[in-house]
Scaffold this active site. Structure first.
Site: not given
Length: 330
Positions: A73, A103, A182
Site C-alpha cells: 500500500h 501487503d 508503514s
C-alpha cells in the site's frame, strides 16, 4: 513501554535503575543497527481526477545489492520513486513487484544502499517480548519507538479489487506506529527484523506483517517474477466446530462452514454447496479460511484437488480444480 523512562530518577533503587539501563541499552543497540538500514520512501500517486499526490512510507534494506522490503500500500500502482536514508544519502528506486493481498512489496534502489538488516523468524516471538519499531513517519528518518508484543496470531483482512485475503499471524505491538511508518522494521532486542509495520489499528496499537516461511515465499516470488500467483476455489466460509463423534474420528476440532459459493467457480462445479462443512482439501485439514488459503498457491492452479465436506450427516468427497485468482492488480 513506548514512553521514555528517567534513568536518573533518585526515587528508584539501584536495581530498578540497572534494569532500566539494560532496557535502554537494548533499545539503543537495536536503533543503532537498524536505523541506517531503513529508508524513507516517497512515491508520486496519480489522482483519480488528474494530477499527482506524494505518498510517503518506509522500507527496509534486506539484501546486499540494494533490494528493499516495504508495504504494497506504500507503493500502490507506482513504478518508481525515491528513497532517503538516515545518513542523508538517497537514490531513485524502481518497483520489482507488489502483492496487495499480503501487503508486501519489493523495490530496488538505483544507487548505493546500506548493508541489509538480519531477517529473523516471527514464529519464535512470545507475547510480552521487547520489540523496537524503526520507521520514517512524515519522512522524518530514523524515528524509533519501543514496546512489547501485545498479541500474536491476529488476522488482518486485505483486498485487491474483488479479491480478498487474510494475512495470517499478524504481530500486534504497543510500540507506537505513526503515519509514514508503514513499511518500516519491527525488530527484536537482538536486532533481527521479524515484521514489517503495516497498520495503525488504534491508539497504542500497531500491526506488522510477520517475517516467516509464508512471507519469505512471497518475497522470493516477487524477486523472481514480480507478482504472486494464487489459486482460487470461489467459496467463502467461517470456522465451525465438528460434531464430537467426527472430531474424535478425525482428530480435528473445526472445519470451514461454507457460507457462499460463487456461481460457475471451481467450488460450484465440484458440487460444493452453501452449508457444507469443509473438512479437508488436498488431504490436509481445513480448520478455517487461513488453512485453506495456505493451499491456494501457484502450484495448485489447474491441478485437481480432492475436497471432503460434511453435508448433513454424510461425508461428501468431490474434486475441484482451482483456477488462477485474477485481481484488479493483474
Amino acid at each position: 513501554m513506548a514512553a521514555a523512562f528517567p534513568l536518573s530518577d533518585p526515587d528508584r533503587s539501584p536495581g530498578e535503575r540497572a534494569a532500566l539501563d539494560a532496557y535502554s541499552r537494548a533499545v539503543t543497540s537495536v536503533a543503532a543497527e537498524i536505523t541506517p538500514k531503513v529508508a524513507a520512501v516517497s512515491v508520486a500517486h496519480r489522482r483519480r481526477h488528474g494530477g499527482f499526490a506524494t505518498g510517503t512510507g518506509s522500507a527496509v534494506v534486506f539484501t546486499d545489492d540494494g533490494f528493499l522490503l516495504t508495504n504494497a500500500h506504500v507503493v500502490g500502482h507506482a513504478d518508481a520513486g525515491t528513497v532517503a536514508f538516515a545518513d542523508g544519502t538517497g537514490a531513485p528506486f524502481h518497483v520489482i513487484g507488489t502483492d496487495p493481498l499480503s501487503d508486501l512489496a519489493v523495490i530496488r534502489a538505483d544507487g548505493p544502499a546500506p548493508p541489509p538488516v538480519r531477517l529473523g523468524e516471527a514464529g519464535a516471538l512470545r507475547v510480552g517480548q521487547l520489540v523496537v519499531a524503526v520507521g520514517n513517519p512524515l519522512g522524518l528518518a530514523g524515528s524509533v519507538t519501543a514496546g512489547v508484543v501485545s498479541a500474536l496470531g491476529r488476522a488482518l483482512p486485505t483486498s485487491a479489487g474483488p479479491a480478498a485475503r487474510i494475512i495470517d499471524d499478524v504481530i500486534q505491538t504497543d510500540a507506537t506506529l505513526y503515519p509514514g511508518s508503514s513499511g518500516g522494521a519491527l525488530a527484536t532486542a537482538d536486532g533481527e527484523v521479524v515484521g514489517i509495520s503495516t497498520a495503525i489499528a488504534g491508539l497504542g496499537l500497531g500491526l506488522a506483517v510477520p517475517v516467516n516461511a509464508n512471507s519469505r515465499y512471497i518475497i522470493g516470488t516477487l524477486l523472481a517474477h514480480g507478482r504472486v500467483r494464487r489459486a482460487w476455489l470461489g467459496l467463502a466460509g467461517t470456522p465451525a466446530p465438528l460434531p464430537p463423534a467426527l472430531r474424535d474420528r478425525l482428530g480435528q476440532d473445526a472445519g470451514l462452514r461454507v457460507v457462499q459459493v460463487v456461481p460457475d467457480s471451481p467450488a460450484a462445479r465440484a458440487g460444493l454447496r452453501s452449508g457444507d462443512l469443509l473438512l479437508t482439501a488436498g488431504d490436509r485439514p481445513v480448520t478455517g479460511a487461513q488453512a485453506l488459503q495456505r493451499l491456494m498457491l501457484a502450484d495448485a492452479i489447474g491441478r485437481p484437488m480432492p475436497l471432503t465436506a460434511l453435508r448433513g450427516e454424510a461425508l461428501v468427497d468431490v474434486i475441484a480444480t482451482p483456477r488462477e485468482l485474477v485481481t484488479d492488480e493483474d
